[in-house]
Design an enzyme around this catalytic site. Structure first.
Site, PDB file in Angstrom:
ATOM      1  N   TYR A 111      30.943  44.486  45.246  1.00 37.74           N
ATOM      2  CA  TYR A 111      31.265  43.670  44.081  1.00 37.74           C
ATOM      3  C   TYR A 111      31.345  44.559  42.845  1.00 37.74           C
ATOM      4  CZ  TYR A 111      29.924  39.541  46.899  1.00 37.74           C
ATOM      5  OH  TYR A 111      29.821  38.566  47.867  1.00 37.74           O
ATOM      6  N   GLY A 156      31.253  29.166  48.448  1.00 37.46           N
ATOM      7  CA  GLY A 156      32.478  28.379  48.317  1.00 37.46           C
ATOM      8  C   GLY A 156      32.277  26.885  48.323  1.00 37.46           C
ATOM      9  N   ALA A 173      34.849  25.279  46.355  1.00 38.12           N
ATOM     10  CA  ALA A 173      36.232  25.599  46.738  1.00 38.12           C
ATOM     11  C   ALA A 173      37.010  26.243  45.589  1.00 38.12           C
ATOM     12  CB  ALA A 173      36.956  24.349  47.243  1.00 38.12           C
ATOM     13  N   LYS A 174      36.463  27.362  45.104  1.00 42.17           N
ATOM     14  CA  LYS A 174      37.077  28.120  44.008  1.00 42.17           C
ATOM     15  C   LYS A 174      37.246  27.283  42.744  1.00 42.17           C
ATOM     16  CE  LYS A 174      39.581  31.296  47.056  1.00 42.17           C
ATOM     17  NZ  LYS A 174      40.911  31.858  47.433  1.00 42.17           N
ATOM     18  N   GLY A 175      36.375  26.317  42.567  1.00 42.42           N
ATOM     19  CA  GLY A 175      36.416  25.484  41.374  1.00 42.42           C
ATOM     20  C   GLY A 175      37.295  24.258  41.496  1.00 42.42           C
ATOM     21  N   LEU A 176      37.997  24.123  42.609  1.00 29.23           N
ATOM     22  CA  LEU A 176      38.901  22.980  42.781  1.00 29.23           C
ATOM     23  C   LEU A 176      38.145  21.662  42.873  1.00 29.23           C
ATOM     24  CD1 LEU A 176      41.450  24.510  45.332  1.00 29.23           C
ATOM     25  CD2 LEU A 176      41.792  24.139  42.880  1.00 29.23           C
ATOM     26  N   LEU A 177      36.884  21.727  43.287  1.00 25.64           N
ATOM     27  CA  LEU A 177      36.061  20.517  43.358  1.00 25.64           C
ATOM     28  C   LEU A 177      35.312  20.266  42.049  1.00 25.64           C
ATOM     29  CD1 LEU A 177      34.707  20.883  46.999  1.00 25.64           C
ATOM     30  CD2 LEU A 177      36.461  19.308  46.174  1.00 25.64           C
ATOM     31  N   LYS A 205      38.720  22.843  37.786  1.00 20.03           N
ATOM     32  CA  LYS A 205      39.830  23.782  37.799  1.00 20.03           C
ATOM     33  C   LYS A 205      41.133  23.075  38.127  1.00 20.03           C
ATOM     34  CE  LYS A 205      41.107  28.271  39.749  1.00 20.03           C
ATOM     35  NZ  LYS A 205      40.714  29.346  40.713  1.00 20.03           N
TER      36      LYS A 205
END
Length: 298
Positions: free
Chosen positions: A52, A198, A201-205, A208
């Site tokens: 990272y 996750g 879900a990459k901020g989709l939930l 975003k």
């Protein structure tokens, strides 16, 4: 009030909300303040990796946790060797590399031991016996206390649970239910802990802007987001609801949430002030979209 779950093979209790450090920024002071606030909020498990930010992430985490190092559990990962020209990394799960890489991680983290050392990926073609031998040597030397894997591949996990791994870090959410069919039952049956990444879900939930995700279209994501928001009227945010849905599965030990800001931390810690999910709500959310299954990454 933070809740804790038993990591059975290690016999330690991890906060069910943990800190996924990959999202940290480049400012040490801001990172230290954020990590301290997380610790004060009851989070006792911090997850990073040697690749990272090309090692900076381990450095900034190490600086931040020094005042309370003995009171938390620290996890990092190994297996991706940086290329000499700085263009990326190559997969290297060899015994010799693991034994060298751990010392660099210990130095960056400013600690003399790692609570959980994880193989950062893996394929069925890896020399698993060599990996395990390296980890066992590091345990004997006191450089690591426990070891695990970070893998979504059922064929890899199926073999690794035969060894002394204590955990598997995998992706799991309302939009990625692939582990439900094989991995979660396998890990639960073998008392191997599950560290979820996750979950949002990459901020989709969360909030975003929507985009296609795995095999789901934007239209399908809108259906799920609408359902989440119908529950969110009850003083619970989409993020909190999504994390609670993951934690409703008893196979899960902790959800490692990527936290970058104080607002995000407050939202995550606010999960304990929000309404509880009953089984009917869990089932209702799960029924919005058909579950997906592993067709690759075997």
């Amino acid at each position: 009030m933070m809740k804790y779950r038993l990591l059975k093979r290690a016999n330690i209790r991890l906060s069910e909300i943990s800190f996924g450090c990959m999202s940290l920024g480049q400012d040490h002071t801001s990172n230290e303040q954020l990590i301290r606030s997380a610790f004060e909020g009851g989070i006792n498990y911090f997850d990073t990796a040697d690749i990272y930010q090309n090692g900076f992430n381990e450095e900034t985490v190490g600086r931040a946790i020094r005042p309370f190092r003995k009171q938390i559990y620290l996890a990092t990962k190994v297996g991706n060797e940086p290329k000499a020209d700085g263009t990326g990394w190559s997969w290297n799960p060899s015994k010799s590399y693991i034994l060298k890489a751990v010392d660099r991680s210990l130095s960056r983290l400013q600690t003399d031991y790692i609570d959980l050392y994880q193989l950062h990926g893996g394929t069925i073609d890896d020399n698993r016996e060599e990996v395990i031998e390296a980890f066992e040597i590091l345990k004997q030397e006191g450089k690591i206390l426990h070891y695990g894997i970070s893998s979504i591949r059922p064929n890899v996990v199926r073999e690794m649970v035969k060894h002394n791994i204590v955990s598997d870090m995998l992706q799991y959410s309302l939009l990625d239910r692939r582990p439900e069919k094989e991995l979660l039952p396998l890990l639960d049956d073998n008392e191997v802990g599950v560290v979820v990444r996750g979950a949002l879900a990459k901020g989709l939930l969360a909030e975003k802007d929507l985009s296609d995700y795995l095999n789901y279209s934007i239209k399908e994501l809108e259906l799920l987001r609408d359902k989440l928001e119908s529950f969110s009227i009850e003083k619970i945010t989409n993020s909190q609801l999504s994390i609670k849905w993951v934690l409703a599965n008893h196979a899960i030990t902790t959800v490692a949430v990527g936290i970058r800001t104080r607002e995000q931390l407050r939202d995550v810690l606010g999960i304990y002030k929000s309404p509880e999910l009953d089984q009917s709500m869990v089932d209702e959310l799960a029924a919005v979209l058909p579950p997906n299954f592993y067709t690759s990454h075997r």
